[in-house]
Design an enzyme around this catalytic site. Structure first.
Site, PDB file in Angstrom:
ATOM      1  N   THR A   1     -16.855  26.263  51.835  1.00 12.06           N
ATOM      2  CA  THR A   1     -17.094  24.962  52.857  1.00 12.06           C
ATOM      3  C   THR A   1     -17.295  23.651  52.000  1.00 12.06           C
ATOM      4  O   THR A   1     -16.744  23.445  50.821  1.00 12.06           O
ATOM      5  CB  THR A   1     -18.190  25.454  53.701  1.00 12.06           C
ATOM      6  OG1 THR A   1     -18.267  24.500  54.794  1.00 12.06           O
ATOM      7  CG2 THR A   1     -19.585  25.461  52.964  1.00 12.06           C
ATOM      8  N   ASN A   2     -17.735  22.740  52.772  1.00 11.52           N
ATOM      9  CA  ASN A   2     -18.067  21.358  52.154  1.00 11.52           C
ATOM     10  C   ASN A   2     -19.433  20.884  52.778  1.00 11.52           C
ATOM     11  O   ASN A   2     -19.794  21.579  53.795  1.00 11.52           O
ATOM     12  CB  ASN A   2     -16.862  20.372  52.247  1.00 11.52           C
ATOM     13  CG  ASN A   2     -16.512  20.268  53.859  1.00 11.52           C
ATOM     14  OD1 ASN A   2     -17.504  19.790  54.695  1.00 11.52           O
ATOM     15  ND2 ASN A   2     -15.287  20.709  54.365  1.00 11.52           N
TER      16      ASN A   2
END
Ligand code: CTP
Length: 397
Positions: A209-210
């Site tokens: 993810t980020n």
């Protein structure tokens, strides 16, 4: 200021939620509205008129019988753009439904033709009573907008039934919407917004993810609702509360985001892709939870679908489409390339490598990039960036 030149009569009837109406009066005044507060006699038992006078810097009215105000109920009711009643107690709701005009607020409600928005606030049993329900149905049928009530703790203790007045910030958004819809082009337009990160599973417990928090997209959704739009928010995993008035659909992966956007696109007049979808996914999702000690554990990553680009053949003609470009450094050429490839009307370029901009902060420094111009904006709070983006969109509708 968003509500400059707008006049609001704020009617406050006597319930404990009166203290929250002070915040509402203050926020409306801060946004530039002229706020005339009317307190019922019962409301003055909870909050003194002086409090509202100080917050609105206007005289506050409490009685039909103040000397020199013989026609106040007519004058106050004719001038405003909106009458907001918060809290609206069971008693005030009953009097308004029956057309009883035995104090200043109820007389104004009877004598006025301007739109009314009311936020009921009362004990949960009083709210559930068939008399209150019938009175609310009458008022709704007459065109009153009703906000809430919410489910949650009451002054007298916990409750799992509706009764509690919704929070002032939520009422404020509805008041703004009622006041701003006539002036803008977003009224009744369908605005589709994506927000937040996506999660791509690596195994049963781990994801790629980020750090996107979703804040920019959530502010856009709330601000678009405040301008009168019907807003659908497709959100990746975040802990943010649902923006006022907005329908939210959750997604987890980039593929789910593509599917949800595709399903909703058919009615969209505006598409704003503020999400930060994961650009990679594991070719194979490992089963279970591989141990940390697994030697040389490697994962093959494939690119995910470009959601925005995939919408091109499915957009309705005239759909205003906005993307974001998160770049390290103000990389204009890459932003222009994305603008063309994704066929966007506007791209908001924001630097990922400045502390006050980009992921998970409350401010953003964006540059608007279109076919014809490059326009850097100053460092702004994200709600203000949202307003500027919506200004651009309204200019193109
Ligand atoms: N976007 C998208 N689907 C993706 C990745 C991004 O729809 N898989 C959208 C974003 O929501 C944003 C715009 O495309 O509005 C640009 O996102 P950005 O991450 O800057 O660009 P990418 O296309 O992912 O290109 P790169 O990662 O190579 O910079």
């Amino acid at each position: 200021m968003i509500l400059a030149n707008r006049r609001v009569v704020l009617g406050v009837s006597g319930g404990i939620a009166c203290y929250k109406s002070c915040t509402l009066a203050r926020r409306l005044t801060e946004l530039g509205a002229t706020v005339d507060v009317i307190l019922t006699a019962a409301a003055t038992e909870f909050v003194r008129p002086l409090t509202f006078e100080a917050l609105t810097q206007r005289p506050v009215h409490t009685s039909l019988w103040e000397p020199g105000t013989a026609l106040a109920h007519l004058e106050l009711g004719r001038g405003p753009d909106l009458i907001a009643v918060a809290p609206a107690t069971a008693n005030l709701i009953a009097r308004a439904a029956l057309g009883i005009a035995d104090d200043l607020l109820s007389a104004i409600l009877l004598a006025s033709e301007v739109p009314v928005l009311a936020a009921p606030g009362m004990n949960d049993e009083m709210f559930a009573h068939p008399a209150t329900q019938a009175n609310l149905a009458t008022l709704r049928q007459r065109g009153w907008g009703l906000i809430g009530p919410a489910v949650g703790p009451l002054a007298e203790g916990p409750s799992d039934r509706p009764g509690r007045m919704v929070e002032p910030e939520e009422i404020l958004v509805h008041v703004e919407r009622a006041l701003r819809t006539p002036e803008g082009k977003l009224g009744s337009r369908h605005v589709l917004i994506t927000a937040g990160p996506t999660h791509e599973p690596l195994d049963a417990v781990r994801v790629i993810t980020n750090p996107s928090s979703g804040k920019m997209g959530y502010h856009l959704a709330e601000r678009a609702f405040a301008r009168g739009a019907d807003v659908t928010l497709i959100s990746g995993p975040t802990s943010l509360p649902r923006p006022t008035g907005v329908e939210r659909e959750w997604v987890t992966t980039t593929e789910q985001l593509r599917e949800a956007v595709g399903r909703r696109l058919g009615t969209a007049d505006v598409l704003i892709m503020a999400a930060a979808p994961s650009d990679f996914r594991a070719r194979e999702v490992a089963s279970g939870k591989p141990q940390r000690a697994t030697a040389g554990h490697s994962v093959h990553l494939d690119p995910t679908v470009d959601v925005l680009e995939a919408t091109i053949p499915h957009r309705r003609p005239g759909t205003v489409t906005v993307g974001f470009a998160l770049e390290v450094g103000a990389n204009l050429d890459r932003a222009r390339e994305k603008l063309r490839r994704k066929q966007l009307d506007l791209i908001a370029l924001n630097p990922a490598d400045e502390p006050e901009s980009g992921f998970a902060v409350d401010t953003n420094r964006v540059t608007f990039v279109t076919d014809t111009e490059v326009r850097p904006l100053e460092l702004l709070p994200k709600p203000e960036v949202a307003e500027r983006i919506l200004d651009e969109i309204e200019g193109r509708l």
